[in-house]
Design a protein around this motif. Structure first.
Motif, short mmCIF file in Angstrom:
data_model
loop_
_atom_site.label_atom_id
_atom_site.label_comp_id
_atom_site.label_asym_id
_atom_site.label_seq_id
_atom_site.Cartn_x
_atom_site.Cartn_y
_atom_site.Cartn_z
N PHE A 13 87.87 65.22 -78.88
CA PHE A 13 88.82 64.26 -78.87
C PHE A 13 88.36 62.99 -79.21
O PHE A 13 88.95 62.20 -80.07
CB PHE A 13 89.42 64.37 -77.52
CG PHE A 13 90.55 63.32 -77.23
CD1 PHE A 13 91.82 63.77 -77.32
CD2 PHE A 13 90.34 62.02 -76.77
CE1 PHE A 13 92.92 62.74 -77.19
CE2 PHE A 13 91.31 61.15 -76.61
CZ PHE A 13 92.61 61.67 -76.86
N GLN A 14 87.15 62.62 -78.83
CA GLN A 14 86.77 61.33 -79.05
C GLN A 14 86.30 61.09 -80.58
O GLN A 14 86.38 60.09 -81.12
CB GLN A 14 85.53 60.74 -78.27
CG GLN A 14 84.99 59.51 -78.47
CD GLN A 14 83.74 59.18 -77.56
OE1 GLN A 14 83.60 59.70 -76.61
NE2 GLN A 14 82.94 57.95 -77.80
N LYS A 37 88.01 62.52 -83.06
CA LYS A 37 89.29 62.30 -83.82
C LYS A 37 89.87 60.86 -83.32
O LYS A 37 90.86 60.40 -84.30
CB LYS A 37 90.25 63.45 -83.43
CG LYS A 37 89.45 64.63 -84.24
CD LYS A 37 90.63 65.93 -83.97
CE LYS A 37 90.14 67.15 -84.53
NZ LYS A 37 91.01 68.17 -84.21
N ASN A 38 89.61 60.41 -82.21
CA ASN A 38 90.42 59.23 -81.78
C ASN A 38 89.38 58.28 -81.08
O ASN A 38 88.93 58.51 -79.89
CB ASN A 38 91.25 59.69 -80.68
CG ASN A 38 92.41 60.70 -80.80
OD1 ASN A 38 93.41 60.51 -81.70
ND2 ASN A 38 91.88 62.02 -80.40
N MET A 53 87.26 55.96 -79.10
CA MET A 53 87.47 55.10 -77.88
C MET A 53 86.60 53.97 -77.58
O MET A 53 85.41 53.88 -78.32
CB MET A 53 87.41 56.29 -76.73
CG MET A 53 88.24 57.29 -76.75
SD MET A 53 89.82 56.54 -76.19
CE MET A 53 91.03 56.98 -77.64
N HIS A 55 94.06 56.59 -72.34
CA HIS A 55 94.17 58.01 -72.90
C HIS A 55 93.73 58.92 -71.82
O HIS A 55 92.54 59.12 -71.68
CB HIS A 55 93.74 58.15 -74.10
CG HIS A 55 94.12 57.08 -75.23
ND1 HIS A 55 94.69 57.31 -76.06
CD2 HIS A 55 93.43 56.03 -75.39
CE1 HIS A 55 94.74 56.08 -77.13
NE2 HIS A 55 94.11 55.18 -76.65
N ASN A 79 90.96 50.77 -76.13
CA ASN A 79 91.47 52.18 -75.79
C ASN A 79 90.24 53.00 -74.76
O ASN A 79 89.14 52.91 -75.06
CB ASN A 79 91.23 53.15 -76.87
CG ASN A 79 92.21 52.50 -77.98
OD1 ASN A 79 93.47 53.06 -77.94
ND2 ASN A 79 91.98 51.81 -79.12
N TYR A 139 97.50 63.54 -72.69
CA TYR A 139 97.07 64.83 -73.46
C TYR A 139 96.76 65.91 -72.70
O TYR A 139 96.28 65.78 -71.61
CB TYR A 139 96.12 64.26 -74.35
CG TYR A 139 96.25 62.87 -75.05
CD1 TYR A 139 96.60 62.92 -76.57
CD2 TYR A 139 95.81 61.71 -74.41
CE1 TYR A 139 96.66 61.81 -77.05
CE2 TYR A 139 95.75 60.90 -75.29
CZ TYR A 139 96.19 60.65 -76.34
OH TYR A 139 96.48 59.39 -77.25
#
Length: 285
Positions: free
Chosen positions: A233-234, A236-237, A239, A187, A156, A219
């Motif tokens: 963001f990172q 929650k997701n 990378m 992303h 990712n 996004y």
């Protein structure tokens, strides 16, 4: 054959970046240039105070530098027995950023990979001074590898952007190469909301979509602090790899402002690639 420059100060931070590089490109034929830049025996703060052409060739610093480079090469060969990789030690007197620039031009380097910090490894700074200088001044893709980072497949990839760049495929070649090799999901994160895009930004976004295509996700995050938006963001997701294009309108310049970094507790714990605004090898679609 890909040409990769690996600057080293012989610290474990530097070796960790080398370790990452050899794992990242283990399936690709590469020439790795191991670069150590040393200072003269009598060091002056102002570079104009000495002439490196007058330094003796058998200067003890050069001898020690070459010895450590050979030891580093042997250490690498002992651990990584990859017939696709060759290693070229290079020792020189001078200043790191200048010598990296010289090597990039002379050896037609494709990529620079280095640690985020040097031998001092100060915990209170996000990047060491040398890494910051290289990222800001060198016209070549640079990957900065955090201390103690253990290689993980970059499945990712986070690509924050403001769509202010007229993207070129050649400019994103290193990103595309990694994404294709590892089937990575890219992303693409825009902070500001899609409704606020100008005509030029919309055009740039469409061009970027055509270039990355395949396994990419886009996004839009409402207006807010860019650095903080990336951080959240990172969080929650998760990378595995972060990429930015050197553009003063992005968060990249602000990333080095200590007050901002300290305020939100922003840290980079994954490898971070910075691409120059324009490709050093040309401007092709």
């Amino acid at each position: 054959m890909k040409r990769i420059l690996l600057p080293t100060d012989f610290s474990e931070n530097a070796y960790n970046a080398i370790d990452y590089a050899l794992n990242l490109f283990k399936e690709e034929a590469c020439s790795f240039y191991l670069l150590h830049v040393f200072s003269p025996s009598i060091y002056y703060e102002e570079r104009t105070f000495y002439d490196d052409r007058k330094m003796p060739l058998d200067d003890e610093n050069q001898i020690d530098s070459l010895r450590q480079l050979n030891e580093l090469r042997e250490r690498i060969l002992k651990k990584f027995k990859n017939p696709k990789h060759i290693f070229v030690p290079h020792s020189t007197l001078g200043f790191l950023v200048d010598e990296i620039g010289t090597m990039i031009e002379k050896e037609e380097i494709d990529l620079v990979i280095m640690g985020t910090k040097g031998a001092t490894g100060a915990k209170e700074v996000l990047f060491g001074t040398n890494t910051v200088d290289v990222i800001k001044k060198i016209e070549c893709p640079v990957i900065a590898v955090p201390s103690n980072y253990i290689f993980k497949i970059p499945g990712n990839v986070l690509f924050p952007t403001d769509y202010e760049i007229d993207y070129r495929k050649e400019q994103l070649a290193e990103l595309l190469n990694i994404a294709n090799e590892y089937n990575s999901a890219i992303h693409i994160l825009h902070i500001g909301g899609s409704s606020n895009l100008s005509e030029q930004q919309v055009s740039n976004k469409l061009k970027l979509q055509k270039i990355v295509k395949g396994n990419s996700l886009f996004y839009d995050i409402p207006n807010g602090n860019t650095v903080e938006g990336i951080y959240k963001f990172q969080a929650k997701n998760p990378m595995d790899f972060l990429i930015m294009i050197q553009n003063k309108r992005t968060f990249l310049e602000r990333l080095f402002i200590k007050s901002i970094v300290k305020k939100i507790g922003f840290t980079i714990t994954i490898p971070f690639m910075v691409l120059p605004h324009w490709s050093k090898k040309g401007d092709t679609q």
